[in-house]
Write an enzyme that holds these catalytic residues in place. Sequence first.
Site, short mmCIF file in Angstrom:
data_model
loop_
_atom_site.label_atom_id
_atom_site.label_comp_id
_atom_site.label_asym_id
_atom_site.label_seq_id
_atom_site.Cartn_x
_atom_site.Cartn_y
_atom_site.Cartn_z
CB CYS A 1 30.93 13.37 14.75
SG CYS A 1 29.41 14.32 14.91
NE ARG B 1 35.21 21.71 14.31
CZ ARG B 1 34.89 20.50 13.86
NH1 ARG B 1 33.67 20.01 14.01
NH2 ARG B 1 35.80 19.76 13.24
CB ALA C 1 36.56 24.03 26.74
NE ARG D 1 26.96 24.65 14.93
CZ ARG D 1 27.68 23.95 15.78
NH1 ARG D 1 28.74 23.28 15.36
NH2 ARG D 1 27.36 23.90 17.06
CB VAL E 1 22.26 19.28 23.76
CG1 VAL E 1 21.82 18.89 25.17
CG2 VAL E 1 21.19 20.15 23.09
CB SER F 1 29.98 23.29 20.30
OG SER F 1 29.38 23.30 19.03
CG HIS G 1 26.75 19.54 12.09
ND1 HIS G 1 27.81 19.24 12.93
CD2 HIS G 1 27.04 20.77 11.58
CE1 HIS G 1 28.68 20.22 12.93
NE2 HIS G 1 28.24 21.16 12.11
CD GLU H 1 29.70 24.15 10.73
OE1 GLU H 1 30.05 23.25 11.52
OE2 GLU H 1 30.06 25.34 10.87
CB SER I 1 29.46 20.56 23.24
OG SER I 1 30.51 21.46 23.51
N GLY J 1 24.73 25.43 20.85
CA GLY J 1 23.84 24.71 19.94
C GLY J 1 24.05 23.21 19.98
CG ASP K 1 26.52 14.53 11.08
OD1 ASP K 1 26.11 15.31 11.97
OD2 ASP K 1 27.74 14.32 10.89
#
Length: 446
Positions: free
Chosen positions: A369, A138, A19, A214, A26, A22, A250, A174, A28, A24, A252
């Site tokens: 993730c 989220r 959908a 975040r 890329v 998110s 994030h 997060e 997604s 920020g 990570d």
Amino acid sequence: MKHFEVNFDGLVGPTHNYAGLSFGNVASLSNAKNASSPKQAAKQGLLKMKTLHDLGLKQGVLAPQERPDMATLRRLGFNGTDAQVLAKAAKEAPALLAACCSASSMWTANAATISPSADTHDGRVHFTPANLTNKFHRSLEPAVTGRILKAIFNDDRHFKHHKHLPDNDHFGDEGAANHTRLCSQYGHAGVELFVYGREAFNAAAVAPQKYPARQTLEASRAIARLHGLDEDTVVFMQQNPEVIDAGVFHNDVISVGNQNVLFYHQDAFANTERDFAEIRRKFGEGDLHFIEVPRDQVSVSEAVKTYLFNTQVVTLPAGHMAIIAPTECEESEAVNRYLAQLVEKDTPIKEVRYIDVKQSMRNGGGPACLRLRVGLNDEELAAVNPACLLDDALFNRLNGWVDKHYRDELLVADLADPQLLVESRQALDELTQLLALGSVYPFQRD
């Protein structure tokens, strides 16, 4: 006493879809509205878990959330039967319906922050679910996440559960995606690194301009206090605001650590030299490896595209470390070349294993993730709900469960199908029995 780092991977939920929720992230956004395959996504995730288990590592399973989130839709004013609620939401607020159907809990690196007993004042493993306030879809997760974690780690002698931080952007948290731990051995006291994007109570502090930061410093400090961590064993590091604006939502996505290794991009942090000096001082004696990937070998954009740093760095039973990387890293000429050179260098990383998690990658989440790391000793491991620890039998049962309940293809338009809700609830009801979780979902409590 033996010590382990156990990876608890999130099972991909039945409503896995693209959908593009998110901002920020890329990947997604670039795959928004494409068709997804919940069945393929779940099986890819299970195969990743089985791969680590077969390498001799301890592997656990975390259940997905109930979606569509009917309780939230009703709380926001949609009423009638379930079918009527879905139809009204699809017509009046399709973006809201998409948010309430998100399968984003699959990325369990965001589920919580964990501190092992070797680091905490009371000698227990501490859990704080992430509040995930920056994204509405989220922010629906923390309460159920907390119940699932309590159903898995349900022994007050060994485990301490905290409520998620206040639902306020000043304390945006997060989870473990912005937290890692460096130590000489898993059972030894370590240095916990909390990486933040901005200072919520300091308007003059440097922050990204394009995409949101975040994780706040204030949230990171609060978690360190809750977990009973000593000041001389924590380091608070700011992520480089420029890489956040480049799509590194994030830490990570630009850095990953394991034991005495921190693997990071040259542009990952705002104050690298100062922060690394503090890490060295607090780490104390013993080898510490900072492995920097230069920007002239792998650009930030290529790192984001391939998720070079959203890999898992794991210590194998043989003693050396391996990188568990998505196949996108293998397909990238620059990243593949870098990793081939890395395993020949004088570092603990001696092996790269590529794994296909493309369904997750297209929605913005790589191997790292999909997992939540929990450091445990053998007594603590024995207190974990055994039904949630992967073995060959559970792997086969979960694959059969996916085949029974999941769709081969899902479009965003399908989220309004009331039958999808029925299928999802039937799947989760059966899953709670497979994993001995009890009644963790709102629909089981109605």
